[in-house]
Scaffold this active site. Structure first.
Site, PDB file in Angstrom:
ATOM      1  N   ASP A 184       0.852  -1.184   0.000  1.00  0.00           N
ATOM      2  CA  ASP A 184       0.000   0.000   0.000  1.00  0.00           C
ATOM      3  C   ASP A 184       0.890   1.237   0.000  1.00  0.00           C
ATOM      4  O   ASP A 184       2.119   1.129  -0.118  1.00  0.00           O
ATOM      5  CB  ASP A 184      -0.963  -0.012   1.199  1.00  0.00           C
ATOM      6  N   HIS A 216      -2.720   3.171  -4.749  1.00  0.00           N
ATOM      7  CA  HIS A 216      -2.146   2.702  -3.480  1.00  0.00           C
ATOM      8  C   HIS A 216      -0.724   2.184  -3.701  1.00  0.00           C
ATOM      9  O   HIS A 216      -0.349   1.144  -3.170  1.00  0.00           O
ATOM     10  CB  HIS A 216      -3.016   1.608  -2.857  1.00  0.00           C
ATOM     11  N   GLU A 243      -9.585   2.851  -5.488  1.00  0.00           N
ATOM     12  CA  GLU A 243      -9.143   4.200  -5.174  1.00  0.00           C
ATOM     13  C   GLU A 243      -7.917   4.638  -5.982  1.00  0.00           C
ATOM     14  O   GLU A 243      -6.868   4.927  -5.423  1.00  0.00           O
ATOM     15  CB  GLU A 243      -8.843   4.319  -3.668  1.00  0.00           C
TER      16      GLU A 243
HETATM   17  C1  TNX Z   1     -10.904   1.997   1.818  1.00  0.00           C
HETATM   18  S1  TNX Z   1     -11.568  -0.802   0.944  1.00  0.00           S
HETATM   19  C2  TNX Z   1      -9.834   1.326   1.279  1.00  0.00           C
HETATM   20  C3  TNX Z   1      -8.651   1.056   2.112  1.00  0.00           C
HETATM   21  C4  TNX Z   1      -8.777   1.689   3.458  1.00  0.00           C
HETATM   22  C5  TNX Z   1     -10.166   1.473   3.992  1.00  0.00           C
HETATM   23  C6  TNX Z   1     -10.365   1.967   5.365  1.00  0.00           C
HETATM   24  C7  TNX Z   1     -10.611  -0.379  -0.111  1.00  0.00           C
HETATM   25  C8  TNX Z   1     -10.610  -1.201  -1.270  1.00  0.00           C
HETATM   26  N1  TNX Z   1      -9.869   0.729   0.064  1.00  0.00           N
HETATM   27  O1  TNX Z   1      -7.503   1.493   1.442  1.00  0.00           O
HETATM   28  O2  TNX Z   1      -7.832   1.130   4.301  1.00  0.00           O
HETATM   29  O3  TNX Z   1     -11.084   2.112   3.144  1.00  0.00           O
HETATM   30  O4  TNX Z   1     -11.594   1.568   5.898  1.00  0.00           O
END
Ligand code: TNX
Length: 750
Positions: free
Chosen positions: A178, A252, A316
């Protein structure tokens, strides 16, 4: 359904018999000499190593006390377990996964004391006669551990695998990379570890607590060597658990880009392993060199993990860098891609093809739907269930992990008592009551939903103890969601079994959250009786609640809770759970404010954009907002906000009190002006008070600002407060220039 035996997850068929079987001394176990059965035999032997029981393997057909039977009519993972006064029989098909689960049920029939590692268990082990015929509801019964945000030592991973196995979970999703860390050794790219697995500091508190951000100054580092990974994979596989690795892309990716910035879009940036938590614009650039890099990484990953599924992330991924990047724009033209979403989809397709060429399939987060789903992808639905449903309708396999029921990084007890968490509220009963098959889908579509899992994101989890606190006991609720058919699920039965299971968790040295043995307090206005009432609840069965008003000392002699507690003025209520005169957990408490507004209806113009706790009554529910609990605040996205309270009859008022939450990160700024007016008909209002509001922003910390407005005594049935919001987010702060939002809680009238 309730069983004396108390197995978690509840088996799908249990018939309790008469009598018992005494397990003691040397017992003969009939076991086929194949490796899977011998593995389970070894597991059982090890599980009993602390007892006076020893096991001796004998060939099938020989006289034996415990028989492992092969029954090819049973489905994979299904088993039957029979305990009679004459012995124990466990049957499964040749895969022996069912046999392993039969052993788990058998072990749960034994006293928890056999797990006590500090002393040998010398007492007799008496098993109740029982017939169990059992099979899981879902084939994917997972849990995700995020070791990227904060590293967890290998020992903690192994311990977690042990615990997963006890509750018949079979997929360990290992979030290895990450923005804040790369945790797996890749031989071809040593800098991933040298640079990517360490950061010099970490933000303190929640991302929006402080302005500017504060850091702890402590180095955070850690990674697993390929030898560690092999050990983890083997340890899991010996417990019938598949480890599904996740290598995040295209977003990420900060830790990887810090090590190999050539795989970014450039933009003249310096790439660093991130020391705070956010979604970052720096992502992989879809260049040939990047694909070569990712394919080489994946090749090593695929060699290490036998899992059929490889998780490639996909969530994301901001498109800012791609929009500005010449290479990306040329590529999009060449490939006929209409937008950056399509480029993301192209990226994932390409990676999927590579993974498929190695005989594996990808899992991706639900963003991989955007711009078109890769043909063989399995989707992990996290932003609710919508993505999952869409993918199921398109005949793709789906794993449901919606945030509101599966994100175990959310609070499970009141933030007033809990260690810092990311937010949200996901208590044990919510976790338990989750059903991963949405009713909106036909049964044909539902068949694409292969399971569900708990995702334990690690931003705010820095130690193994804290990880366990977040995971447990909710993980046991999840195990039952995954395994038990809805017809056999019952929360009350679960709490009775869990109550006993805590003893086993204690022997296994699991630092479980203990609010199970505490009281949660909720206040509501009883409009028929015109009185404020506080309800006290506990998950703990067969227990009493003792409480006191404005007195923090709770004893067994304190009043016994039998009905909602009525309070006529501001009060703090303290309470604790007792059983047989002994307290089971700590004392909890909550403050309630009772004033002329409490319990009254009001209208807001405009309507709030967030109103999660007691929607429609959040401003007059008797509970004040608390800085850490964002969801309690009523939030408005507007320049001017008007709230009009209906006090039901003319009442004299001389003061209004309220509070604003200041959190620059969330664009929350306190109001600049407040005006109060009263009316008797709700139409014509007379202004009674008006005030400019100023604040001291120097504490640089997310803060609750209490404010009050006094005015000459006025009589009116309707009281209106009008707030002028904080205006644009000020210069130098987050979201500079964008309109601020207003978070208000508890309007009090005196
Ligand atoms: C969203 S869930 C994210 C993570 C974070 C999380 C925290 C997802 C696919 N992405 O990177 O850690 O929320 O709740």
């Amino acid at each position: 359904m309730e069983t004396r035996s108390g197995i978690i997850p509840m088996p799908n068929q249990v018939i309790e018999g008469q009598g018992t079987y005494l397990l003691q001394g040397e017992k003969r176990v009939a076991v086929s000499p194949n490796s899977a059965s011998m593995l389970v035999f070894g597991y059982l032997t090890n599980a009993l190593k602390n007892t006076a029981v020893t096991l001796k393997p004998v060939s099938p057909g020989e006289q034996a006390d415990i028989c492992f039977l092969a029954d090819s009519s049973l489905a994979d993972e299904a088993y039957t377990l029979d305990v009679t006064s004459g012995g124990i029989k466990i049957a499964s098909n040749q895969t022996s996964a069912g046999l392993f689960y039969g052993i788990q049920s058998l072990l749960q029939l034994m006293p928890a004391g056999i797990y006590d590692t500090r002393q040998k268990y010398e007492k007799k082990i008496e098993l109740p006669a029982i017939h169990i015929a059992d099979a899981p509801r879902f084939s994917h019964r997972g849990a995700m551990m995020d070791v990227a945000r904060n590293f967890q030592p290998k020992e903690e991973v192994l311990k977690f695998l042990d615990l997963m196995a006890m509750y018949k979970m079979n997929k360990f999703h290992f979030h290895l990379t990450d923005d804040q860390g790369w945790r797996i050794e890749i031989k071809k790219y040593p800098r991933l570890i040298e640079i990517g697995s360490r950061r010099s500091q970490t933000q303190v508190g929640f991302c929006d607590y402080y302005y500017p951000r504060r850091f702890d100054g402590k180095e955070q580092r850690g990674y697993y060597t390929q030898e560690d990974i092999k050990e983890i994979v083997k340890y899991a596989s010996d417990r019938f658990i598949t480890v599904i690795p996740e290598i995040e892309m295209p977003g990420h990716a900060s830790a990887a880009l810090a090590a190999y910035p050539e795989h970014s879009c450039g933009l003249g940036k310096t790439y660093v392993v991130r020391d705070y938590f956010d979604v970052f614009d720096e992502v992989y650039c879809p260049k040939e060199g990047t694909f070569r890099f990712l394919e080489n990484v994946l090749t090593e990953v695929i060699d290490l993990f036998p899992s059929h599924y490889i998780h490639i992330g996909g969530d994301e991924c901001p498109k800012k860098a791609w929009k500005k990047c010449e290479h990306c724009q040329v590529l999009m033209k060449r490939e006929g891609l209409p937008d950056e979403e399509a480029l993301q989809s192209w990226f994932i397709h390409r990676i999927e093809q590579f993974v498929n060429s190695k005989g594996r399939d990808i899992i991706g987060w639900d963003e991989i739907l955007e711009g078109g789903l890769a043909p063989n992808a399995t989707l992990m639905s996290w932003r609710g269930e919508k993505g999952g449903m869409e993918a199921a309708r398109k005949k793709h396999h789906v794993i449901m992990t919606p945030g509101s029921t599966c994100y175990y990084d959310h609070y499970q007890e009141s933030p007033e008592f809990a260690p810092l968490a990311i937010g949200g509220f996901l208590p044990l009963d919510t976790a338990y009551n989750y059903n991963p098959l949405p009713v909106e889908l036909t049964s044909q579509e539902q068949s694409y939903i292969i399971g569900t899992q708990a995702n334990i994101w690690g931003e705010y989890i820095q130690t193994p103890e804290h990880f366990e606190y977040m995971a447990f006991p909710r993980l046991l609720a999840m195990a039952e969601v995954q395994w038990t058919q809805p017809a056999h699920k019952d929360f009350y039965s679960f709490t009775r079994r869990l109550d006993k299971e805590f003893e086993r968790l204690d022997y296994c040295e699991v630092n479980s959250c203990r609010n199970f043995y505490e009281v949660s307090l909720t206040g509501t206005w009883n409009s028929t009786q015109n009185v404020y009432e506080v309800t006290l609840n506990t998950f703990c069965p067969d227990a009493e609640i003792h409480y006191a008003v404005n007195d923090s000392v709770i004893l067994a002699s304190s009043p016994l809770y039998t009905a909602p507690v009525r309070v006529a003025e501001d009060a703090v209520i303290y309470a604790a759970v007792y059983r047989k005169g002994k307290p089971l957990g700590k004392i909890t408490h909550k403050s309630f404010t009772i004033n002329k507004a409490t319990g009254n209806f009001y209208t807001c113009v405009p309507l709030p954009s967030s109103d999660k706790v007691n929607p429609g009554m959040g401003l007059s529910d008797g509970v004040r907002g608390y800085a850490r609990e964002l969801r309690r605040w009523v939030i408005f996205d507007a320049d001017t906000v008007q709230m009009t309270f209906d006090l039901r009859k003319p009442i004299s008022v001389h003061k209004a009190a309220f509070a604003f939450l200041w959190r620059p990160y969330d664009m929350l700024w306190p109001a600049r002006v407040v005006t109060a007016s009263v009316s008797n008909d709700g139409k014509e209002f007379t202004t009674v008070g008006n005030q400019k509001l100023t604040y001291d922003f120097s504490p640089t910390e997310g803060t609750r600002f209490p404010v009050s407005l006094s005015f000459p005594e006025a009589l009116g049935r309707y009281v209106r407060l009008e707030f002028l919001s904080g205006g644009g987010c000020p210069r130098g702060y987050y979201h500079e220039g964008q309109p601020s939002r207003l978070a208000v809680d508890e309007i009090e009238l005196y």
